[in-house]
Design a protein around this motif. Sequence first.
Motif, short mmCIF file in Angstrom:
data_model
loop_
_atom_site.label_atom_id
_atom_site.label_comp_id
_atom_site.label_asym_id
_atom_site.label_seq_id
_atom_site.Cartn_x
_atom_site.Cartn_y
_atom_site.Cartn_z
N GLU A 18 -11.06 -62.54 24.36
CA GLU A 18 -10.19 -63.71 23.96
C GLU A 18 -10.58 -64.87 23.31
O GLU A 18 -10.18 -65.80 23.45
CB GLU A 18 -9.61 -64.07 25.30
CG GLU A 18 -8.93 -63.10 26.15
CD GLU A 18 -8.27 -63.46 27.76
OE1 GLU A 18 -8.21 -64.80 27.68
OE2 GLU A 18 -7.86 -62.56 28.35
N GLN A 65 -5.08 -59.44 27.61
CA GLN A 65 -5.35 -58.98 26.11
C GLN A 65 -5.25 -57.52 26.22
O GLN A 65 -5.70 -56.92 27.10
CB GLN A 65 -7.05 -59.23 25.85
CG GLN A 65 -7.48 -58.92 24.55
CD GLN A 65 -8.92 -59.52 24.05
OE1 GLN A 65 -9.32 -60.21 24.92
NE2 GLN A 65 -9.14 -59.44 22.92
N PRO A 124 -7.37 -62.05 19.18
CA PRO A 124 -7.04 -61.39 20.16
C PRO A 124 -5.62 -60.97 20.23
O PRO A 124 -4.66 -62.00 20.07
CB PRO A 124 -7.58 -61.78 21.60
CG PRO A 124 -7.72 -63.24 21.12
CD PRO A 124 -7.89 -63.30 19.73
N MET A 133 -2.41 -60.62 22.91
CA MET A 133 -1.96 -60.99 24.05
C MET A 133 -0.68 -60.35 24.42
O MET A 133 0.32 -60.76 23.67
CB MET A 133 -2.12 -62.42 24.49
CG MET A 133 -3.61 -63.08 24.11
SD MET A 133 -4.92 -62.25 24.71
CE MET A 133 -4.66 -62.82 26.46
#
Length: 540
Positions: free
Chosen positions: A132, A160, A152, A154
């Motif tokens: 992350e 993630q 990342p 999400m």
Amino acid sequence: MHSFNIRHLRHIRNLPVYGKIALLAFGLASFSLLIGGTIVLGIMTRMTEEELGRRLMTTARTVAEQPHIRQKVQLPVKQAQDIAYETENIRMINEVSYIVVLNMERIRYSHPIADRIGQPIEDKDAEPAFAEHSYLSKVKGEVGAALRAYVPIMNAQHHQVGVVMAGMLLPSIGEMIWNQRGPIAATLLLALVFGLLGAWQLSRHIKRQMYNLEPQEIARILLERTAAFQAMHEGVIAVDNKERITIFNERAKQIFDIEGNPVGRPIRDVIPDTRLPEILMLQQPIYNRELIVRNAVIWSNRIPITVQGQTVGAIAIFQDRTELTHLAEELTGVKAFVDALRVQNHEYMNKLHTIAGLIQLEHYEQALDYLFEVSERQEELLSFVKERFSDEGIGGLLLSKISRGQELGIHVELDNRSGLTHFPPKLDRHDLVLLLGNLIENAFDALEASTRERKDIVISVEQDDFVLSIMIEDNADGMDEFTQQHMLEKGFSTKAADGRGIGLYLIRNIIEKGCGELVCHSSTGNGTTMTVTFPMQEEA
């Protein structure tokens, strides 16, 4: 040709002062041009990388925030083939070189080379993005340097599910120069003008810049400074980038018992264990570190010498603390014995109260049996410690910790294979008492905070010709991964009290001093095992 050069050198030597200043002005102007060009190139490179970095981060975030991509990246590659099409459109709009979408198993969902879609990526530079982290990275490839942005992906639950990598090749120096030829020309012109002005000022004020001193006066001041340097109470040693000694004052000769003038000799031939050459490799200063050099305990500051950004040598400034260390070792041993006597006093008072109670109850046989049992067990422990541990300070520390464990309701067991006959080459009693004491106290703290009915600590100190191994094992609640990663940092502690977080930091310094290694095995709910090993041979 040789005679021609000599003739011209003679003409230069015979030039008047103004002619020499003119040559100097030309050299300074040329140097100013070089400096100006270097500054411009540095500014251009930084501005270009910053602009590309912002564009790449924006592009990567745009891809990572697409709802369609968030959903598809969690599916198999065959069911998410439109990710490559969508990222290609975003790539062309934002004018970046490539966009790669990865799931948490490092599988590519998009790539500029279609054959690599569905294949795992092997890029250690991308590992922080899977934790992350969003960041920029500069890499070098076969076609040149490239800048990459990692972001990342999400999902709606803020978990993630993947990573977006956007990259772009950095322009070459020639391309940047051509694109910025106007500012470069202006900067170089200014550098030339100011260089000529500086040379003119130098020709007028060179005498004043030398504080109106003549060469012989400068030489006299240098001799005075050198004499003052030799009279310093601290030892000073300096080496160049080839590890040759350039400074070795009189105090350093006294501390290390060096005769003659070692200047010009390799430092490893004069003092093999000075640890000054490592500063040339680290290129970082190390302050306030205790070292053992040629059987002398010194407190050292080692600093690299840099000239124009390059390390050209290293200097060590140190004080002899051998006598102070001996006093500290004696005080440490006395403190360990005082602690042992204090704990044993409490322990024997409790035992006497038990015997007195049995006698008052007229249980004479039970009192006698209890007395024999306690005496026999204590005698066995004392005999074992005296036989297996030649140093009284270490033995006294172990006895005091075993007794303290009884006070706290903790069973402390000393492994029957334990023993210590001599110390590792770079360590002494003070170091091992500090290391053992802090490790055992940490185990006490962990068990006091635990709710287990039976609390155990196992201590093992094993030694052979090659290694000294110290193990402290407890059955407390263990440590999580975050605590294990940061436990050796100064000031880090799981307790809120002031002054905590020092014990393991001191342990780390002792391990570094003795060239040792710390291995921690711990998990939440399963206790902790701390194992420290030191080599017993100097060459190790």
